[in-house]
Design an enzyme around this catalytic site. Structure first.
Site, PDB file in Angstrom:
ATOM      1  N   ARG A   1     -11.922 -16.172 -22.578  1.00 53.58           N
ATOM      2  CA  ARG A   1     -12.970 -16.802 -23.237  1.00 53.58           C
ATOM      3  C   ARG A   1     -13.477 -16.075 -24.202  1.00 53.58           C
ATOM      4  O   ARG A   1     -13.787 -16.558 -25.427  1.00 53.58           O
ATOM      5  CB  ARG A   1     -14.142 -17.281 -22.327  1.00 53.58           C
ATOM      6  CG  ARG A   1     -14.050 -18.590 -21.541  1.00 53.58           C
ATOM      7  CD  ARG A   1     -14.655 -18.359 -20.325  1.00 53.58           C
ATOM      8  NE  ARG A   1     -13.845 -17.456 -19.283  1.00 53.58           N
ATOM      9  CZ  ARG A   1     -12.563 -17.788 -18.604  1.00 53.58           C
ATOM     10  NH1 ARG A   1     -12.435 -18.893 -18.547  1.00 53.58           N
ATOM     11  NH2 ARG A   1     -12.117 -16.662 -17.872  1.00 53.58           N
ATOM     12  N   THR A   2     -13.834 -14.901 -23.857  1.00 56.40           N
ATOM     13  CA  THR A   2     -14.619 -14.067 -25.163  1.00 56.40           C
ATOM     14  C   THR A   2     -13.661 -13.924 -26.157  1.00 56.40           C
ATOM     15  O   THR A   2     -14.065 -14.174 -27.384  1.00 56.40           O
ATOM     16  CB  THR A   2     -14.928 -12.803 -24.633  1.00 56.40           C
ATOM     17  OG1 THR A   2     -15.780 -12.944 -23.265  1.00 56.40           O
ATOM     18  CG2 THR A   2     -16.055 -11.939 -25.537  1.00 56.40           C
TER      19      THR A   2
ATOM     20  N   LYS B   1      -0.752   5.556 -28.488  1.00 58.92           N
ATOM     21  CA  LYS B   1      -0.167   6.642 -29.220  1.00 58.92           C
ATOM     22  C   LYS B   1      -1.138   7.626 -29.063  1.00 58.92           C
ATOM     23  O   LYS B   1      -1.068   8.734 -29.507  1.00 58.92           O
ATOM     24  CB  LYS B   1       0.363   6.176 -30.631  1.00 58.92           C
ATOM     25  CG  LYS B   1       1.092   5.116 -30.652  1.00 58.92           C
ATOM     26  CD  LYS B   1       1.586   4.982 -32.280  1.00 58.92           C
ATOM     27  CE  LYS B   1       2.432   4.016 -32.627  1.00 58.92           C
ATOM     28  NZ  LYS B   1       2.504   3.646 -34.091  1.00 58.92           N
TER      29      LYS B   1
ATOM     30  N   HIS C   1     -22.783  -7.114 -21.518  1.00 64.81           N
ATOM     31  CA  HIS C   1     -22.007  -7.989 -22.285  1.00 64.81           C
ATOM     32  C   HIS C   1     -22.856  -9.004 -22.936  1.00 64.81           C
ATOM     33  O   HIS C   1     -23.117 -10.305 -22.556  1.00 64.81           O
ATOM     34  CB  HIS C   1     -21.189  -8.719 -21.118  1.00 64.81           C
ATOM     35  CG  HIS C   1     -20.004  -9.678 -21.755  1.00 64.81           C
ATOM     36  ND1 HIS C   1     -19.784 -10.077 -22.857  1.00 64.81           N
ATOM     37  CD2 HIS C   1     -18.714 -10.162 -21.046  1.00 64.81           C
ATOM     38  CE1 HIS C   1     -18.920 -11.093 -22.980  1.00 64.81           C
ATOM     39  NE2 HIS C   1     -18.240 -10.839 -21.844  1.00 64.81           N
TER      40      HIS C   1
ATOM     41  N   ARG D   1     -13.913  -4.905 -27.070  1.00 64.03           N
ATOM     42  CA  ARG D   1     -14.030  -4.829 -25.497  1.00 64.03           C
ATOM     43  C   ARG D   1     -13.335  -3.911 -25.172  1.00 64.03           C
ATOM     44  O   ARG D   1     -12.085  -3.483 -25.680  1.00 64.03           O
ATOM     45  CB  ARG D   1     -13.576  -6.127 -25.018  1.00 64.03           C
ATOM     46  CG  ARG D   1     -13.192  -6.131 -23.300  1.00 64.03           C
ATOM     47  CD  ARG D   1     -12.999  -7.315 -22.873  1.00 64.03           C
ATOM     48  NE  ARG D   1     -14.210  -8.364 -22.781  1.00 64.03           N
ATOM     49  CZ  ARG D   1     -14.207  -9.522 -22.165  1.00 64.03           C
ATOM     50  NH1 ARG D   1     -13.257  -9.723 -21.237  1.00 64.03           N
ATOM     51  NH2 ARG D   1     -15.187 -10.053 -22.126  1.00 64.03           N
TER      52      ARG D   1
HETATM   53  C1  NCD Z   1     -17.061 -11.831 -17.843  1.00 64.96           C
HETATM   54  C2  NCD Z   1     -16.644 -10.488 -18.406  1.00 64.96           C
HETATM   55  O1  NCD Z   1     -15.600 -10.198 -19.075  1.00 64.96           O
HETATM   56  O2  NCD Z   1     -17.514  -9.472 -17.898  1.00 64.96           O
HETATM   57  N1  NCD Z   1     -16.027 -12.880 -18.295  1.00 64.96           N
HETATM   58  C3  NCD Z   1     -16.392 -13.198 -19.478  1.00 64.96           C
HETATM   59  O3  NCD Z   1     -16.392 -12.615 -20.627  1.00 64.96           O
HETATM   60  N2  NCD Z   1     -16.801 -14.528 -19.597  1.00 64.96           N
HETATM   61  C4  NCD Z   1     -17.190 -11.691 -16.469  1.00 64.96           C
HETATM   62  C5  NCD Z   1     -15.745 -11.320 -15.580  1.00 64.96           C
HETATM   63  O4  NCD Z   1     -14.801 -10.958 -15.892  1.00 64.96           O
HETATM   64  O5  NCD Z   1     -16.016 -11.498 -14.455  1.00 64.96           O
END
Ligand code: NCD
Length: 305
Positions: free
Chosen positions: A52-53, A81, A130, A102
């Site tokens: 999703r993100t 690397k 997040h 991320r």
């Molecule tokens: C979450 C995350 O990555 O922290 N997912 C997301 O980005 N929607 C929640 C999770 O991974 O449980």
């Protein structure tokens, strides 16, 4: 100096409200925004798995008429690397106007921001924060409940490693008459710094273990997955993973206007049968995430419709 989003507290309450207003307007008038990012590029640097993100960031940029580049795992980047995050970001900053990152290490996006020539968005750092998931959560609460104050918010599951919960608490704490009910096994309670931050802000909260005992008092129930990848040993994960399963029996104990949220991905913690309940808002929450990311990209790049 570029403006970054590393922690949800980097945005004032007024800014959060303005982002939600903008997202509502994008939902109403998508055409007005279709070209505003023409010529702009977003880079998604994902050192950890995501559906999703990453895709919602990319969809957001594409819907605004911009373009996207990036990588979706550390293995396919020069990290494999031995390149540092700082060097990668200096490099990508030569190609893109904004970066969503991320990373499994807490604080990696903050370190990146120190050397980046372009805005950095924290798209999840380890078990820490997040903030853009919180943007999705806030818009969903506002659209579903019509308000962001006077709410009893239950957060259930892995509150220790669940970074979305930490950011959500830091955001919702600022609104009036918010009460948190933190539901988790003893071992997965919120980290001390989150508890301290609630104390410091005079926020009311309780920590409990049984969902059944409190579900009837909640306006919002924020379910989370037990974060397998952050456990030190598999046996603990296996013991704790099914601590909570929201099913139709438990939903019968809940209020008729409960709003069930989940950042997703879901494993077992919400049974599929709950999806048909109108109180299940988690797929609408996914859609809202894309619009909030559009609003955020516009803000950080200072682009107008
Ligand atoms: C979450 C995350 O990555 O922290 N997912 C997301 O980005 N929607 C929640 C999770 O991974 O449980």
């Amino acid at each position: 100096m570029p403006r970054h989003l590393l922690d949800i507290r980097d945005l004032s309450t007024q800014e959060l409200d303005a982002l939600m207003d903008r997202a509502d307007d994008i939902i109403q008038n998508p055409k007005r925004y279709a070209e505003c990012m023409h010529g702009k590029k977003l880079a998604t640097l994902f050192y950890e798995p995501s559906t999703r993100t990453r895709l919602s960031f990319e969809a957001a940029m594409l819907e605004l008429g911009g373009s996207v580049l990036g990588f979706s795992s550390a293995d396919s980047s020069s990290a494999s690397k031995g390149e540092s995050v700082a060097d990668t970001v200096r490099t990508v900053g030569c190609y893109a106007d904004i970066i969503a990152m991320r990373h499994p290490k807490e604080g990696a996006p903050t370190a990146a921001a120190q050397v980046s020539p372009v805005p950095i968005i924290n798209a999840g750092d380890g078990g820490h924060n997040h903030p853009t998931q919180t943007l999705a959560d806030l818009l969903t609460i506002r659209r579903e409940k019509g308000r962001l104050n006077q709410l009893v918010i239950g957060c259930c599951g892995d509150l220790q490693f669940g970074r979305t919960v930490h950011s959500l608490i830091n955001a919702m704490m600022r609104y009036k008459s918010i009460r948190f009910v933190l539901i988790s096994p003893e071992e997965l309670r919120v980290p001390e710094y989150v508890r301290e931050s609630m104390h410091k802000n005079g926020v009311t909260f309780v920590e409990v273990e049984r969902l059944e005992d409190v579900i009837g008092t909640l306006d919002i129930l924020y379910m989370t997955r037990v974060q397998r990848e952050r456990f030190f040993n598999e046996a603990d994960y296996v013991r704790l993973k099914d601590s909570y399963i929201l099913d139709t029996d438990k939903m019968r104990l809940a209020r008729r206007d409960l709003c069930v949220l989940h950042p997703l991905p879901r494993v077992n913690e919400i049974s599929r049968a709950v999806d048909d309940d109108p109180r299940a808002c988690y797929f609408r929450q996914v859609a809202n995430g894309k619009y909030m990311r559009e609003a955020l990209l516009m803000k950080l790049l200072e682009v107008e419709a």
